[in-house]
Design an enzyme around this catalytic site. Sequence first.
Site, PDB file in Angstrom:
ATOM      1  N   CYS A 110       0.816  -1.230   0.000  1.00 37.94           N
ATOM      2  CA  CYS A 110       0.000   0.000   0.000  1.00 37.94           C
ATOM      3  C   CYS A 110       0.844   1.272   0.000  1.00 37.94           C
ATOM      4  CB  CYS A 110      -0.933   0.003   1.203  1.00 37.94           C
ATOM      5  SG  CYS A 110      -2.012  -1.420   1.198  1.00 37.94           S
ATOM      6  N   HIS A 261      -4.060   7.008   1.281  1.00 38.54           N
ATOM      7  CA  HIS A 261      -4.303   5.635   0.836  1.00 38.54           C
ATOM      8  C   HIS A 261      -5.738   5.260   1.204  1.00 38.54           C
ATOM      9  CE1 HIS A 261      -3.978   1.443   0.151  1.00 38.54           C
ATOM     10  NE2 HIS A 261      -4.000   1.113   1.434  1.00 38.54           N
ATOM     11  N   ASN A 291     -10.019  -0.842  -2.121  1.00 36.59           N
ATOM     12  CA  ASN A 291      -8.583  -0.676  -1.895  1.00 36.59           C
ATOM     13  C   ASN A 291      -7.813  -1.256  -3.085  1.00 36.59           C
ATOM     14  OD1 ASN A 291      -5.942  -0.699  -1.022  1.00 36.59           O
ATOM     15  ND2 ASN A 291      -6.358  -1.659   0.959  1.00 36.59           N
TER      16      ASN A 291
HETATM   17  O1  UT7 Z   1      -4.382  -1.460   2.855  1.00 32.03           O
HETATM   18  C1  UT7 Z   1      -3.711  -2.237   3.762  1.00 32.03           C
HETATM   19  C2  UT7 Z   1      -4.123  -1.949   5.118  1.00 32.03           C
HETATM   20  N1  UT7 Z   1      -5.363  -2.588   5.419  1.00 32.03           N
HETATM   21  C3  UT7 Z   1      -6.120  -2.089   6.339  1.00 32.03           C
HETATM   22  O2  UT7 Z   1      -5.776  -1.058   6.860  1.00 32.03           O
HETATM   23  C4  UT7 Z   1      -7.373  -2.811   6.765  1.00 32.03           C
HETATM   24  C5  UT7 Z   1      -7.555  -2.614   8.243  1.00 32.03           C
HETATM   25  N2  UT7 Z   1      -8.662  -3.352   8.838  1.00 32.03           N
HETATM   26  C6  UT7 Z   1      -9.961  -3.064   8.569  1.00 32.03           C
HETATM   27  O3  UT7 Z   1     -10.278  -2.232   7.756  1.00 32.03           O
HETATM   28  C7  UT7 Z   1     -11.020  -3.762   9.398  1.00 32.03           C
HETATM   29  O4  UT7 Z   1     -10.412  -4.467  10.443  1.00 32.03           O
HETATM   30  C8  UT7 Z   1     -11.917  -4.731   8.569  1.00 32.03           C
HETATM   31  C9  UT7 Z   1     -12.810  -3.948   7.647  1.00 32.03           C
HETATM   32  C10 UT7 Z   1     -11.067  -5.693   7.794  1.00 32.03           C
HETATM   33  C11 UT7 Z   1     -12.805  -5.521   9.521  1.00 32.03           C
HETATM   34  O5  UT7 Z   1     -13.599  -4.647  10.291  1.00 32.03           O
HETATM   35  P1  UT7 Z   1     -13.711  -4.865  11.870  1.00 32.03           P
HETATM   36  O6  UT7 Z   1     -14.634  -3.830  12.353  1.00 32.03           O
HETATM   37  O7  UT7 Z   1     -12.311  -4.858  12.416  1.00 32.03           O
HETATM   38  O8  UT7 Z   1     -14.406  -6.267  11.971  1.00 32.03           O
HETATM   39  P2  UT7 Z   1     -13.883  -7.637  12.602  1.00 32.03           P
HETATM   40  O9  UT7 Z   1     -12.747  -8.171  11.824  1.00 32.03           O
HETATM   41  O10 UT7 Z   1     -13.680  -7.465  14.059  1.00 32.03           O
HETATM   42  O11 UT7 Z   1     -15.153  -8.531  12.406  1.00 32.03           O
HETATM   43  C12 UT7 Z   1     -16.358  -8.248  13.051  1.00 32.03           C
HETATM   44  C13 UT7 Z   1     -17.346  -9.314  12.669  1.00 32.03           C
HETATM   45  C14 UT7 Z   1     -16.812 -10.718  12.844  1.00 32.03           C
HETATM   46  O12 UT7 Z   1     -17.867 -11.519  13.283  1.00 32.03           O
HETATM   47  P3  UT7 Z   1     -18.019 -11.907  14.847  1.00 32.03           P
HETATM   48  O13 UT7 Z   1     -16.738 -12.622  15.197  1.00 32.03           O
HETATM   49  O14 UT7 Z   1     -18.164 -10.611  15.575  1.00 32.03           O
HETATM   50  O15 UT7 Z   1     -19.230 -12.760  14.880  1.00 32.03           O
HETATM   51  C15 UT7 Z   1     -16.419 -11.137  11.450  1.00 32.03           C
HETATM   52  O16 UT7 Z   1     -16.475 -12.529  11.249  1.00 32.03           O
HETATM   53  O17 UT7 Z   1     -17.674  -9.199  11.271  1.00 32.03           O
HETATM   54  C16 UT7 Z   1     -17.478 -10.445  10.624  1.00 32.03           C
HETATM   55  N3  UT7 Z   1     -17.050 -10.195   9.239  1.00 32.03           N
HETATM   56  C17 UT7 Z   1     -17.909  -9.992   8.254  1.00 32.03           C
HETATM   57  N4  UT7 Z   1     -19.269  -9.974   8.224  1.00 32.03           N
HETATM   58  C18 UT7 Z   1     -19.850  -9.728   7.033  1.00 32.03           C
HETATM   59  C19 UT7 Z   1     -15.777 -10.093   8.759  1.00 32.03           C
HETATM   60  N5  UT7 Z   1     -15.825  -9.826   7.440  1.00 32.03           N
HETATM   61  C20 UT7 Z   1     -17.132  -9.760   7.099  1.00 32.03           C
HETATM   62  C21 UT7 Z   1     -17.812  -9.512   5.907  1.00 32.03           C
HETATM   63  N6  UT7 Z   1     -19.153  -9.504   5.905  1.00 32.03           N
HETATM   64  N7  UT7 Z   1     -17.151  -9.268   4.744  1.00 32.03           N
END
Ligand code: UT7
Length: 335
Positions: A110, A261, A291
């Site tokens: 990135c 980014h 992204n």
């Molecule tokens: O460019 C490189 C750098 N990358 C980044 O900076 C990305 C950084 N991270 C993020 O943007 C976020 O962490 C994500 C968007 C990837 C995830 O968001 P989050 O608010 O951190 O969610 P989480 O990973 O804690 O997941 C919350 C819930 C989980 O379910 P439970 O365990 O609470 O039941 C996941 O399984 O959301 C679930 N989940 C989804 N649900 C529907 C994860 N992905 C999805 C999805 N659709 N696509």
Amino acid sequence: MTAIAQAFSRYLPPKVVTNDDLSKLMETSDEWIQKRTGIKERRFVEAPTTTSDLAVEAAKGTLEQLEGKPVDAIIAATLSPDFDFPGIGVLVQTKLGLPEIPAFDIRNQCSGFLYSLELAKALVLQKQYERILVVGAEVHSTGIDLTSRGRDIAVLFGDGAGTCVVSAEEHASSRIPALRLLQSEMHSDGAHASKLWCQHIGSAHFPTRVTQELLDEAKCFPTMEGKKVFEHAVKRMVEVSHSVLAKEGIPASKVRLVVPHQANLRINTMVGDALGVPGDRLFNTIERYGNTTAATIPIGLSHALMEVPLHPEDYILSCAFGSGFTWGATLMQVV
Ligand code: UT7
């Protein structure tokens, strides 16, 4: 003498993939994706379009603005090259029909475009090259797990490319406003490599890089500790942005536009809040493109420089964070 980046251009493949389209492939929803990331849709290539093809289409828009002035080097950033090797630089060189100029390949995910600008600036200021084509290009759609197993990553990424030319000049000739490259700072911390990586295929695997287990268990896809990456991204982008602003001796309130980014709209809003930059001075494209890793910043700049009313001497700040970890910021000024 200063270095300028000019003739910004972009290419996005025409196929639009909405959140609803993805929800037919995996357990996700438009509501979840928009709420957690800001993304509404992204672009995916269709066979046989490759990363170098996207780069070439964007580069045509850059070269056309140079009105015949030659480029004498290429610096190309991507994490998704057409082949394991060679990198896309040489493919861009030959597909554009350029002479046998050097092609550097940058692997900083990135942060790849900002790292490339950093290198290009140094090379033109030391007069090693006159005009360097700088490329950020990515095809993610064929490298992500488009099933529920990979949904945390699959919904984030899209395909696209952005380009510009860096030269040591005071004035630009391009149709689109040019940017003077002022202060910049790049960082890395490989201790966090495993928090966002594509572990397979690579030379760390024995006795061969490709095994049946790799394919059966879908280990060839990227993995991410999303929350940790999120926290580091906000912290580091704020920190490095403050640092380049301090080097220039200006407060964030003097920055006309931040073109960061595009990993998550919430990350960018938090970075803007921490810097004291309101939403109308933050330029985002994540809603429509997701992204695109090394391509997000040149794509964003190519839009911003055409669409936002800007004046000479306006400050523009770009910052990035990603796999590695790598991060950086570049402060620019409208020529
Ligand atoms: O460019 C490189 C750098 N990358 C980044 O900076 C990305 C950084 N991270 C993020 O943007 C976020 O962490 C994500 C968007 C990837 C995830 O968001 P989050 O608010 O951190 O969610 P989480 O990973 O804690 O997941 C919350 C819930 C989980 O379910 P439970 O365990 O609470 O039941 C996941 O399984 O959301 C679930 N989940 C989804 N649900 C529907 C994860 N992905 C999805 C999805 N659709 N696509």
